[in-house]
Design a protein around this motif. Sequence first.
Motif, PDB file in Angstrom:
ATOM      1  N   MET A 186       0.844  -1.183   0.000  1.00 24.41           N
ATOM      2  CA  MET A 186       0.000   0.000   0.000  1.00 24.41           C
ATOM      3  C   MET A 186       0.881   1.234   0.000  1.00 24.41           C
ATOM      4  SD  MET A 186      -2.991   0.838   2.634  1.00 24.41           S
ATOM      5  CE  MET A 186      -3.898   2.322   2.568  1.00 24.41           C
ATOM      6  N   GLN A 187       0.617   2.115  -0.932  1.00 22.94           N
ATOM      7  CA  GLN A 187       1.416   3.314  -1.069  1.00 22.94           C
ATOM      8  C   GLN A 187       0.883   4.399  -0.144  1.00 22.94           C
ATOM      9  OE1 GLN A 187       1.378   4.808  -5.009  1.00 22.94           O
ATOM     10  NE2 GLN A 187       3.186   6.060  -4.746  1.00 22.94           N
ATOM     11  N   GLY A 188       1.762   5.078   0.574  1.00 21.85           N
ATOM     12  CA  GLY A 188       1.360   6.118   1.507  1.00 21.85           C
ATOM     13  C   GLY A 188       1.207   7.457   0.808  1.00 21.85           C
ATOM     14  N   ARG A 189       0.032   7.710   0.231  1.00 22.43           N
ATOM     15  CA  ARG A 189      -0.220   8.958  -0.459  1.00 22.43           C
ATOM     16  C   ARG A 189      -1.138   9.818   0.381  1.00 22.43           C
ATOM     17  NH1 ARG A 189      -1.678   7.727  -6.553  1.00 22.43           N
ATOM     18  NH2 ARG A 189      -2.084   9.939  -6.368  1.00 22.43           N
ATOM     19  N   ILE A 190      -0.930  11.100   0.313  1.00 24.64           N
ATOM     20  CA  ILE A 190      -1.740  12.048   1.063  1.00 24.64           C
ATOM     21  C   ILE A 190      -2.768  12.658   0.127  1.00 24.64           C
ATOM     22  CG2 ILE A 190      -1.721  14.222   2.319  1.00 24.64           C
ATOM     23  CD1 ILE A 190       1.116  13.557   3.212  1.00 24.64           C
ATOM     24  N   ASN A 191      -4.016  12.664   0.535  1.00 27.88           N
ATOM     25  CA  ASN A 191      -5.070  13.336  -0.209  1.00 27.88           C
ATOM     26  C   ASN A 191      -5.077  14.792   0.268  1.00 27.88           C
ATOM     27  OD1 ASN A 191      -7.419  14.406  -1.255  1.00 27.88           O
ATOM     28  ND2 ASN A 191      -8.576  12.516  -0.975  1.00 27.88           N
ATOM     29  N   TRP A 192      -4.442  15.659  -0.505  1.00 25.08           N
ATOM     30  CA  TRP A 192      -4.263  17.048  -0.089  1.00 25.08           C
ATOM     31  C   TRP A 192      -5.580  17.802  -0.025  1.00 25.08           C
ATOM     32  CZ3 TRP A 192      -0.069  18.589   2.256  1.00 25.08           C
ATOM     33  CH2 TRP A 192       1.085  17.842   2.097  1.00 25.08           C
ATOM     34  N   ASP A 193      -6.547  17.455  -0.860  1.00 28.86           N
ATOM     35  CA  ASP A 193      -7.855  18.110  -0.765  1.00 28.86           C
ATOM     36  C   ASP A 193      -8.540  17.759   0.551  1.00 28.86           C
ATOM     37  OD1 ASP A 193      -8.095  19.635  -3.145  1.00 28.86           O
ATOM     38  OD2 ASP A 193      -8.290  17.759  -4.250  1.00 28.86           O
ATOM     39  N   ALA A 194      -8.477  16.497   0.938  1.00 27.45           N
ATOM     40  CA  ALA A 194      -9.074  16.097   2.219  1.00 27.45           C
ATOM     41  C   ALA A 194      -8.365  16.793   3.377  1.00 27.45           C
ATOM     42  CB  ALA A 194      -9.007  14.583   2.382  1.00 27.45           C
ATOM     43  N   LEU A 195      -7.048  16.907   3.293  1.00 25.26           N
ATOM     44  CA  LEU A 195      -6.292  17.611   4.333  1.00 25.26           C
ATOM     45  C   LEU A 195      -6.661  19.085   4.356  1.00 25.26           C
ATOM     46  CD1 LEU A 195      -4.164  17.305   6.544  1.00 25.26           C
ATOM     47  CD2 LEU A 195      -2.427  17.763   4.808  1.00 25.26           C
ATOM     48  N   GLY A 196      -6.835  19.693   3.181  1.00 19.85           N
ATOM     49  CA  GLY A 196      -7.232  21.099   3.109  1.00 19.85           C
ATOM     50  C   GLY A 196      -8.615  21.335   3.677  1.00 19.85           C
ATOM     51  N   ILE A 197      -9.554  20.438   3.350  1.00 19.44           N
ATOM     52  CA  ILE A 197     -10.903  20.555   3.896  1.00 19.44           C
ATOM     53  C   ILE A 197     -10.864  20.391   5.414  1.00 19.44           C
ATOM     54  CG2 ILE A 197     -13.164  19.414   3.982  1.00 19.44           C
ATOM     55  CD1 ILE A 197     -12.758  18.806   0.964  1.00 19.44           C
ATOM     56  N   THR A 198     -10.074  19.437   5.883  1.00 19.07           N
ATOM     57  CA  THR A 198      -9.953  19.214   7.327  1.00 19.07           C
ATOM     58  C   THR A 198      -9.367  20.433   8.019  1.00 19.07           C
ATOM     59  OG1 THR A 198      -9.686  16.849   6.942  1.00 19.07           O
ATOM     60  CG2 THR A 198      -8.979  17.699   9.086  1.00 19.07           C
ATOM     61  N   ALA A 199      -8.338  21.030   7.430  1.00 23.00           N
ATOM     62  CA  ALA A 199      -7.734  22.226   8.022  1.00 23.00           C
ATOM     63  C   ALA A 199      -8.721  23.384   8.038  1.00 23.00           C
ATOM     64  CB  ALA A 199      -6.472  22.607   7.248  1.00 23.00           C
ATOM     65  N   SER A 200      -9.513  23.533   6.979  1.00 22.55           N
ATOM     66  CA  SER A 200     -10.508  24.607   6.935  1.00 22.55           C
ATOM     67  C   SER A 200     -11.595  24.401   7.981  1.00 22.55           C
ATOM     68  CB  SER A 200     -11.138  24.680   5.548  1.00 22.55           C
ATOM     69  OG  SER A 200     -10.176  24.975   4.589  1.00 22.55           O
ATOM     70  N   VAL A 201     -12.050  23.166   8.114  1.00 22.28           N
ATOM     71  CA  VAL A 201     -13.072  22.866   9.119  1.00 22.28           C
ATOM     72  C   VAL A 201     -12.503  23.044  10.533  1.00 22.28           C
ATOM     73  CG1 VAL A 201     -14.539  21.036  10.067  1.00 22.28           C
ATOM     74  CG2 VAL A 201     -14.433  21.395   7.614  1.00 22.28           C
ATOM     75  N   ALA A 202     -11.255  22.635  10.736  1.00 22.17           N
ATOM     76  CA  ALA A 202     -10.620  22.837  12.043  1.00 22.17           C
ATOM     77  C   ALA A 202     -10.511  24.324  12.359  1.00 22.17           C
ATOM     78  CB  ALA A 202      -9.247  22.185  12.064  1.00 22.17           C
ATOM     79  N   CYS A 203     -10.207  25.125  11.363  1.00 20.14           N
ATOM     80  CA  CYS A 203     -10.151  26.571  11.556  1.00 20.14           C
ATOM     81  C   CYS A 203     -11.526  27.113  11.930  1.00 20.14           C
ATOM     82  CB  CYS A 203      -9.631  27.244  10.285  1.00 20.14           C
ATOM     83  SG  CYS A 203      -9.526  29.026  10.401  1.00 20.14           S
ATOM     84  N   ALA A 204     -12.567  26.648  11.249  1.00 19.15           N
ATOM     85  CA  ALA A 204     -13.926  27.097  11.556  1.00 19.15           C
ATOM     86  C   ALA A 204     -14.335  26.691  12.965  1.00 19.15           C
ATOM     87  CB  ALA A 204     -14.908  26.534  10.529  1.00 19.15           C
ATOM     88  N   ILE A 205     -13.997  25.469  13.351  1.00 21.64           N
ATOM     89  CA  ILE A 205     -14.308  25.013  14.710  1.00 21.64           C
ATOM     90  C   ILE A 205     -13.555  25.853  15.734  1.00 21.64           C
ATOM     91  CG2 ILE A 205     -14.009  23.093  16.337  1.00 21.64           C
ATOM     92  CD1 ILE A 205     -14.626  21.227  13.947  1.00 21.64           C
ATOM     93  N   HIS A 206     -12.279  26.110  15.451  1.00 19.66           N
ATOM     94  CA  HIS A 206     -11.477  26.944  16.354  1.00 19.66           C
ATOM     95  C   HIS A 206     -12.128  28.306  16.535  1.00 19.66           C
ATOM     96  CE1 HIS A 206      -8.369  29.699  17.642  1.00 19.66           C
ATOM     97  NE2 HIS A 206      -8.477  30.320  16.489  1.00 19.66           N
ATOM     98  N   CYS A 207     -12.546  28.926  15.427  1.00 18.97           N
ATOM     99  CA  CYS A 207     -13.081  30.283  15.495  1.00 18.97           C
ATOM    100  C   CYS A 207     -14.487  30.334  16.104  1.00 18.97           C
ATOM    101  CB  CYS A 207     -13.095  30.903  14.102  1.00 18.97           C
ATOM    102  SG  CYS A 207     -11.448  31.184  13.431  1.00 18.97           S
TER     103      CYS A 207
END
Length: 130
Positions: free
Chosen positions: A1-22
């Motif tokens: 299994m190749q360890g690839r990062i889904n950057w869109d999912a990470l970006g969405i997660t970071a945006s949602v984390a920012c919204a939760i923080h705020c």
Amino acid sequence: MQGRINWDALGITASVACAIHCAVLPLFLSSLPLFGINIIHNMVFEAVMVLLAFCIGAYSLYHGYRKHHHNKWPFILFSVGIILLIIKLFFVHYDTWLLIPAVILIVTAHFTNYRKCRIHDHAHADDCDH
């Protein structure tokens, strides 16, 4: 299994984390200054969060643009959202009015990028180097 990062999912997660923080952090963690911890309306912390969202989002969108769809629409949505976040840092009295559309635009940009990457598994253009 190749360890690839889904950057869109990470970006969405970071945006949602920012919204939760705020949105949630001021409600539940308003007692932090009693313990000497102040991350609510801390300009340095807010700027680091915006910078983190920009770095992850820009890389994610660039990767999708370059390797898959060659569509600039996600960049436009993302850019307007980041500009609103930067403006929010300076106009703290309008932070809610700037934060809500900024988060919606950034999440929409990532979702659009994700969807366009899935539609165009791989698209070649004149600037494609592979």
